[in-house]
Design an enzyme around this catalytic site. Sequence first.
Site, PDB file in Angstrom:
ATOM      1  N   ASN A   9      31.860  25.427 -89.549  1.00 44.15           N
ATOM      2  CA  ASN A   9      33.169  24.765 -89.576  1.00 44.15           C
ATOM      3  C   ASN A   9      33.788  24.988 -90.955  1.00 44.15           C
ATOM      4  O   ASN A   9      33.443  24.303 -91.908  1.00 44.15           O
ATOM      5  CB  ASN A   9      32.985  23.266 -89.281  1.00 44.15           C
ATOM      6  N   TRP A  10      34.698  25.939 -91.009  1.00 44.43           N
ATOM      7  CA  TRP A  10      35.284  26.297 -92.311  1.00 44.43           C
ATOM      8  C   TRP A  10      36.323  25.283 -92.783  1.00 44.43           C
ATOM      9  O   TRP A  10      36.809  25.386 -93.919  1.00 44.43           O
ATOM     10  CB  TRP A  10      35.947  27.671 -92.222  1.00 44.43           C
ATOM     11  N   LYS A  11      36.732  24.388 -91.889  1.00 39.96           N
ATOM     12  CA  LYS A  11      37.786  23.417 -92.239  1.00 39.96           C
ATOM     13  C   LYS A  11      39.021  24.176 -92.770  1.00 39.96           C
ATOM     14  O   LYS A  11      39.344  25.235 -92.228  1.00 39.96           O
ATOM     15  CB  LYS A  11      37.249  22.376 -93.205  1.00 39.96           C
ATOM     16  N   HIS A 100      36.063  15.575 -84.373  1.00 44.86           N
ATOM     17  CA  HIS A 100      35.493  15.586 -85.725  1.00 44.86           C
ATOM     18  C   HIS A 100      35.972  14.348 -86.487  1.00 44.86           C
ATOM     19  O   HIS A 100      37.120  13.934 -86.344  1.00 44.86           O
ATOM     20  CB  HIS A 100      35.897  16.859 -86.465  1.00 44.86           C
ATOM     21  N   GLU A 102      36.908  13.935 -89.427  1.00 45.65           N
ATOM     22  CA  GLU A 102      38.091  14.114 -90.269  1.00 45.65           C
ATOM     23  C   GLU A 102      39.374  14.066 -89.448  1.00 45.65           C
ATOM     24  O   GLU A 102      40.447  13.802 -89.983  1.00 45.65           O
ATOM     25  CB  GLU A 102      37.965  15.436 -91.056  1.00 45.65           C
ATOM     26  N   GLU A 170      27.133  13.674 -86.073  1.00 51.49           N
ATOM     27  CA  GLU A 170      27.554  13.812 -87.472  1.00 51.49           C
ATOM     28  C   GLU A 170      27.803  12.431 -88.068  1.00 51.49           C
ATOM     29  O   GLU A 170      28.927  11.915 -87.971  1.00 51.49           O
ATOM     30  CB  GLU A 170      28.858  14.620 -87.540  1.00 51.49           C
ATOM     31  N   GLY A 176      30.276  15.950 -96.248  1.00 56.97           N
ATOM     32  CA  GLY A 176      31.179  16.273 -97.352  1.00 56.97           C
ATOM     33  C   GLY A 176      30.575  16.146 -98.740  1.00 56.97           C
ATOM     34  O   GLY A 176      29.464  15.644 -98.924  1.00 56.97           O
ATOM     35  N   SER A 218      26.129  17.705 -94.537  1.00 55.84           N
ATOM     36  CA  SER A 218      25.375  18.194 -95.699  1.00 55.84           C
ATOM     37  C   SER A 218      24.167  19.057 -95.321  1.00 55.84           C
ATOM     38  O   SER A 218      23.120  18.996 -95.963  1.00 55.84           O
ATOM     39  CB  SER A 218      24.929  17.021 -96.579  1.00 55.84           C
ATOM     40  N   GLY A 239      29.345  22.701 -92.627  1.00 57.23           N
ATOM     41  CA  GLY A 239      30.631  22.753 -93.329  1.00 57.23           C
ATOM     42  C   GLY A 239      30.536  23.605 -94.581  1.00 57.23           C
ATOM     43  O   GLY A 239      30.530  24.833 -94.523  1.00 57.23           O
TER      44      GLY A 239
END
Length: 259
Positions: A9-11, A100, A102, A170, A176, A218, A239
């Site tokens: 997941n490159w965000k 997700h 976020e 998650e 993060g 993480s 991530g």
Amino acid sequence: MPKKLVIANWKMNPETLADARALVLASRAAAKGVKAVSLVVCPPLLYLADLVKEFGKGPKASRMVFGAQNSHSEKSGAYTGEVSPTMLRTAGVEYVILGHSERRAQGETDLAIQKKVAAALKAGLSVVLCMGESRRDDQGEYLHVIEGQVKDTIPQLPRKQLDKITIAYEPLWAIGANAPGAATPEEVFGTTIFIRKMLTEVVGKDLAMKMPILYGGSVDAENAGPMLAKGGVHGLLVGRQSLNPKDFANLLSAVGAIK
Ligand code: PGA
């Protein structure tokens, strides 16, 4: 159960298409030498169609496919700034990450996520459905959060499409740069058993046992192996460590080394 699954997941990274191309090339090369691992790369939407066109088809594709980081619940219409699952599928995208944390933080509810999942499945996408608690308390209250997330989304979906769903556990407190670190494999093991139990309640044991569960938060080359070996998960949602080719190659090797 499928092969081990790693979702990158490159965000909202990297900043240019040229960097995204380089990262795809490096990720693909890293995945090539690793046995029994399927890689799904989820770049920002703007790059997705270009990357799928260049790297997503033909013999080159080998063990890497592409996913989106979000999609809408409608096929088309007056939804400024949105993209539909049909558009993604037509562009050759195979997966979408939904729910997700976020995005939940921006107001996405379980009901909205349920509609998005249903639409994505209908469009032919595979769905990575994220869930997890924001804090883990000693009384086990956090399990009610997860119970709600399962029960508000899964039972309403067509049973025959459930094989296209992968759950990603998650816990928000482990995600993060500001997180103290990943959950322990033991914590993950306990929660995956609970998720499996909730799934069994809503769709029956047969389907529940077949649904892959991933861990995210993480993840790195050091904890990836133990997480798979002792956490009871079938793969990882990664991530930050998917953005650095060297770290990601080490992580994939660690995943590949687990029998
Ligand atoms: P992280 O992110 O690996 O950077 O903690 C995981 C995620 O949010 O999917």
